[in-house]
Design a protein around this motif. Structure first.
Motif, PDB file in Angstrom:
ATOM      1  N   LYS C 200       7.267  -3.318  -1.172  1.00 46.07           N
ATOM      2  CA  LYS C 200       6.611  -2.294  -0.352  1.00 46.07           C
ATOM      3  C   LYS C 200       5.170  -2.673  -0.033  1.00 46.07           C
ATOM      4  CE  LYS C 200       5.000   0.816  -4.016  1.00 46.07           C
ATOM      5  NZ  LYS C 200       5.163  -0.123  -5.141  1.00 46.07           N
ATOM      6  N   ASP C 201       4.553  -3.496  -0.864  1.00 41.66           N
ATOM      7  CA  ASP C 201       3.179  -3.924  -0.597  1.00 41.66           C
ATOM      8  C   ASP C 201       3.112  -5.247   0.157  1.00 41.66           C
ATOM      9  OD1 ASP C 201       2.022  -1.746  -2.018  1.00 41.66           O
ATOM     10  OD2 ASP C 201       2.611  -2.752  -3.879  1.00 41.66           O
ATOM     11  N   ASN C 202       4.267  -5.783   0.513  1.00 41.40           N
ATOM     12  CA  ASN C 202       4.272  -7.120   1.098  1.00 41.40           C
ATOM     13  C   ASN C 202       4.826  -7.173   2.506  1.00 41.40           C
ATOM     14  OD1 ASN C 202       3.283  -9.332  -0.746  1.00 41.40           O
ATOM     15  ND2 ASN C 202       4.511  -8.113  -2.127  1.00 41.40           N
ATOM     16  N   ILE C 203       4.959  -5.978   3.146  1.00 41.91           N
ATOM     17  CA  ILE C 203       5.418  -5.998   4.528  1.00 41.91           C
ATOM     18  C   ILE C 203       4.263  -6.503   5.399  1.00 41.91           C
ATOM     19  CG2 ILE C 203       6.440  -4.610   6.378  1.00 41.91           C
ATOM     20  CD1 ILE C 203       8.138  -4.626   3.842  1.00 41.91           C
ATOM     21  N   PRO C 204       4.459  -7.561   6.166  1.00 41.76           N
ATOM     22  CA  PRO C 204       3.361  -8.085   6.993  1.00 41.76           C
ATOM     23  C   PRO C 204       2.893  -7.047   8.027  1.00 41.76           C
ATOM     24  CG  PRO C 204       5.181  -9.654   6.872  1.00 41.76           C
ATOM     25  CD  PRO C 204       5.678  -8.378   6.287  1.00 41.76           C
ATOM     26  N   ASN C 205       1.609  -6.980   8.263  1.00 41.09           N
ATOM     27  CA  ASN C 205       1.073  -6.061   9.271  1.00 41.09           C
ATOM     28  C   ASN C 205      -0.139  -6.685   9.957  1.00 41.09           C
ATOM     29  OD1 ASN C 205      -0.985  -5.820   7.399  1.00 41.09           O
ATOM     30  ND2 ASN C 205      -0.149  -3.939   6.527  1.00 41.09           N
ATOM     31  N   LYS C 206      -0.832  -5.865  10.762  1.00 39.16           N
ATOM     32  CA  LYS C 206      -1.926  -6.400  11.588  1.00 39.16           C
ATOM     33  C   LYS C 206      -3.103  -6.877  10.755  1.00 39.16           C
ATOM     34  CE  LYS C 206      -1.320  -4.172  16.049  1.00 39.16           C
ATOM     35  NZ  LYS C 206      -1.550  -2.885  16.722  1.00 39.16           N
ATOM     36  N   ILE C 207      -3.311  -6.202   9.599  1.00 38.92           N
ATOM     37  CA  ILE C 207      -4.439  -6.590   8.749  1.00 38.92           C
ATOM     38  C   ILE C 207      -4.283  -8.046   8.316  1.00 38.92           C
ATOM     39  CG2 ILE C 207      -5.655  -6.026   6.611  1.00 38.92           C
ATOM     40  CD1 ILE C 207      -4.388  -3.183   6.936  1.00 38.92           C
ATOM     41  N   ASP C 208      -3.011  -8.455   8.084  1.00 39.84           N
ATOM     42  CA  ASP C 208      -2.756  -9.827   7.638  1.00 39.84           C
ATOM     43  C   ASP C 208      -3.178 -10.823   8.712  1.00 39.84           C
ATOM     44  OD1 ASP C 208      -1.647  -8.868   5.316  1.00 39.84           O
ATOM     45  OD2 ASP C 208       0.318  -8.648   6.240  1.00 39.84           O
ATOM     46  N   VAL C 236       2.959 -15.997  -0.651  1.00 37.90           N
ATOM     47  CA  VAL C 236       3.534 -16.406  -1.932  1.00 37.90           C
ATOM     48  C   VAL C 236       4.747 -15.536  -2.268  1.00 37.90           C
ATOM     49  CG1 VAL C 236       3.118 -16.579  -4.415  1.00 37.90           C
ATOM     50  CG2 VAL C 236       1.391 -17.374  -2.814  1.00 37.90           C
ATOM     51  N   PHE C 237       4.609 -14.233  -2.047  1.00 36.25           N
ATOM     52  CA  PHE C 237       5.720 -13.328  -2.345  1.00 36.25           C
ATOM     53  C   PHE C 237       6.964 -13.717  -1.557  1.00 36.25           C
ATOM     54  CE2 PHE C 237       8.295  -9.698  -1.097  1.00 36.25           C
ATOM     55  CZ  PHE C 237       8.596  -9.134  -2.318  1.00 36.25           C
ATOM     56  N   TRP C 238       6.774 -13.922  -0.245  1.00 38.58           N
ATOM     57  CA  TRP C 238       7.956 -14.232   0.570  1.00 38.58           C
ATOM     58  C   TRP C 238       8.477 -15.631   0.284  1.00 38.58           C
ATOM     59  CZ3 TRP C 238      10.720 -10.526   2.204  1.00 38.58           C
ATOM     60  CH2 TRP C 238      10.128  -9.298   2.513  1.00 38.58           C
ATOM     61  N   MET C 239       7.586 -16.526  -0.133  1.00 39.24           N
ATOM     62  CA  MET C 239       8.075 -17.848  -0.516  1.00 39.24           C
ATOM     63  C   MET C 239       8.943 -17.726  -1.771  1.00 39.24           C
ATOM     64  SD  MET C 239       6.025 -21.228  -1.802  1.00 39.24           S
ATOM     65  CE  MET C 239       5.738 -20.577  -3.427  1.00 39.24           C
TER      66      MET C 239
END
Lengths: 198, 79, 341
Positions: C200-208, C236-239
């Protein structure tokens, strides 16, 4: 020293499986481990042939190359042997082997499948010749007694030839010339990167 | 640090559990690649096995061989 | 009389056959071994060259219950060998040593990223709770063993075997194999836990995107905005999630050999597993670097779970605001430094 090879004359093989039985009996191979096997091609069709296949003791053996613990070695007779003390049973040799020769005592999963077992060309393993330890792990050592592998020695139609590569190639060549046909030295191109030129 | 120690202990515990689970689900080559009709006993896994001494087993000839037909043999049919 | 009838019928059959014989003679039966279709089954047979033109391997029929044994010759093993012995050691060495060299160069160029002190320094904020740290370290400790025992499959015989001798290496490799197969299970569980915990904290968004454009604080001064995880951590999380899943699938296929694939499938699994494994190790090396040596204050997040509020404000400002808004009086916020665990 001789360059030991196997050659199966498929035009003579009658799929009697006696080579398989001889191998199992000579080395006390347990059930399910098949150091030698007979494969029938074009089964039931014209031109059907059976080929007896075991470890071909390849030149630049792929099993030896991929082994992560380098447990394979080649003898002075060019026989590819391995040490069951070093083998970890990873199965990479089976993935690399073009002939499906490596066998494992347990097949369920990778973790504890036991030490690999394969055709030794009736020449045992790294232990001293005729020692109990050698017989327990690899079976009998006929080559050290000056005898050729039993599978080929007792082949009833003399389809399976074992011995020095040049000699058995010459025998096969004579046969082909005499009878006028031959389906070729099965596996030689893959194992030795050469074939018997007729 | 406590979380780390617990993690290592849990990893080892799960690893050991996996070992037991995998080892118990292991199939022998003689079960997988030989039909049950061809086997009379558990054949072991590695050629003759570590207890082999070259001599025939003492029980090999003393005891009654397995599967030996008892009684009088049937007479072959004559045509 | 009966005998005469029998004789007569025999004669009749003979005559019939004799009449029919010329009709058969038109068929091309001339000698033994020659069949009407013109094929010569004795001399004409399948041969290797012909069969290899049809297929890359030579399948047949076998009378033993091991169907793998029915394939007579499969030269693809040579390609597998060429990859495993020709390419893989070079790929492995270049990727892993390249990553170490890159990290070393980064350390020399940028140095340790130091904490920026503010009036909030000394206050602590809980970043990862006990279960999160437990999951992280379970996965991490398994990963280290798995990567070392995995690299042993490639480099063991090249580096270790000449040093310690074949027998000792054989024993070590056997234990490495056991640990690789058995510790794979807590590793897979850990990856699954981490995925559920932090997705839930790792969904990519505009801030990224803004974080990446600003160089993420690695280049230049100041720190771009970031929520609980910045774009790098999300990477790292998605990797871990993606490679972890790929390693799990290929690894399971290899733990249960031939359950779903044939031998070519097993070769492909091995290739995929090894290549992804190497890239995974290189990626995790970067993760270890930035989480320990590379950045002051970062290790506390997974060490004690509590990070310095000034560090958190600098690196994860949006997350700190969110946390403080959530718990205004804040059980997480402590006025005194937490004792080191």
């Amino acid at each position: 020293m001789a360059r030991m090879k196997f050659l199966c004359d498929a035009d003579r093989c009658i799929e009697c499986n006696a080579c398989v039985t001889a191998c199992k009996n000579e080395h006390e191979v347990p059930w399910g481990i098949n150091r030698r096997r007979v494969v029938t091609l074009n089964d039931g069709k014209p031109g059907e042939r059976s080929v007896s296949m075991a470890c071909m003791h390849c030149t630049d053996a792929p099993c030896a190359a991929v082994c992560p613990v380098n447990c394979f070695y080649t003898t002075a007779d060019a026989v590819v042997l391995h040490s069951k003390d070093i083998c970890i049973g990873c199965g990479y040799c089976f993935y690399a082997c073009p002939f499906g020769a490596p066998q494992y005592p347990r097949v369920g999963n990778f973790g504890s499948r036991g030490k690999m077992d394969k055709c030794t060309y009736c020449s045992g393993g790294p232990e001293p010749d005729f020692s109990t330890a050698e017989y327990e792990k690899y079976g009998s050592n006929r080559l050290a007694e000056g005898k050729l592998p039993l599978c080929a020695e007792m082949c009833s139609t003399k389809a399976l030839l074992a011995g020095d590569g040049e000699m058995i190639a010459e025998i096969y060549k004579q046969r082909v010339i005499k009878r006028g046909y031959g389906s070729g030295a099965w596996g030689w191109k893959t194992a030795y990167r050469e074939t018997v030129a007729i | 640090m406590k979380a780390f120690a617990a993690a290592v202990i849990a990893a080892i515990t799960l690893g050991v559990l996996a070992m037991f689970a995998l080892t118990s689900s292991q199939r022998f080559a003689y079960q997988a690649f030989a039909t049950s009709g061809a086997r009379v006993s558990e054949p072991g896994t590695n050629l003759v096995g570590p207890r082999w001494n070259g001599a025939p087993r003492p029980d090999e000839f003393e005891s009654e061989p397995h599967g030996k037909a008892e009684g009088e043999g049937s007479h072959p049919k004559r045509s | 009389m009966r005998r005469a009838t029998t004789l007569l019928s025999t004669l009749l059959v003979a005559v019939t056959l004799g009449v029919a014989a010329p009709a058969f003679a038109q068929n091309p039966i001339q000698a033994d071994g020659v069949n009407p279709m013109g094929a010569r089954p004795t001399a004409d047979s399948v041969n290797e060259e012909f069969l290899f033109k049809q297929d890359s391997k030579i399948p047949g029929r076998i009378s033993i219950p091991d169907q793998k044994a029915a394939i007579l010759i499969q030269p693809q093993g040579r390609e597998y060998q060429a990859f495993r012995e020709g390419w893989l050691p070079w790929i492995g060495a270049l990727v892993i040593l390249g990553m170490i060299a890159a990290l070393g160069a980064f350390f020399l160029f940028r140095g340790r990223i130091m904490m920026e002190h503010s009036q909030e320094s000394g206050k602590k904020i809980l970043r990862f709770n006990a279960f999160e740290r437990f999951t992280h370290w379970m996965t991490a400790s398994c990963f280290i063993i798995l990567s070392l025992s995995g690299l042993n499959y490639i480099f063991g015989k090249r580096l270790l075997m000449p040093l310690i001798g074949p027998d000792a290496f054989g024993a070590l490799a056997q234990w490495a194999k056991y640990s690789h197969v058995y510790l794979a299970w807590p590793f897979m569980l850990g990856v699954a836990f981490m995925f559920v915990l932090w997705i839930k904290d790792n969904i990519p968004n505009k801030i990224d995107w803004a974080w990446i454009k600003a160089g993420g604080g690695f280049i230049g001064k100041g720190h771009p905005h970031a929520a609980r995880f910045n774009a790098g951590q999300k990477g790292v999380f998605w990797m871990v999630a993606g490679f972890g899943a790929a390693m799990s699938v290929t690894g399971l296929m290899m733990i249960f050999p031939f359950a779903l694939t044939d031998i070519n499938g097993m070769q492909v699994m091995q290739v995929v597993h090894s290549v992804i494994g190497i890239v995974f190790i290189a990626g995790i090396l970067a993760h270890i670097y930035i989480g320990s040596l590379g950045m002051e204050g970062a290790y506390d997040a997974m060490g004690s779970g509590k990070v310095d509020l000034a560090w958190a404000r600098a690196h994860h400002d949006l997350w700190v605001e969110q946390e403080q808004a959530r718990t205004a009086s804040g059980p997480q916020l402590k006025g005194h430094p937490a004792p080191a665990e």
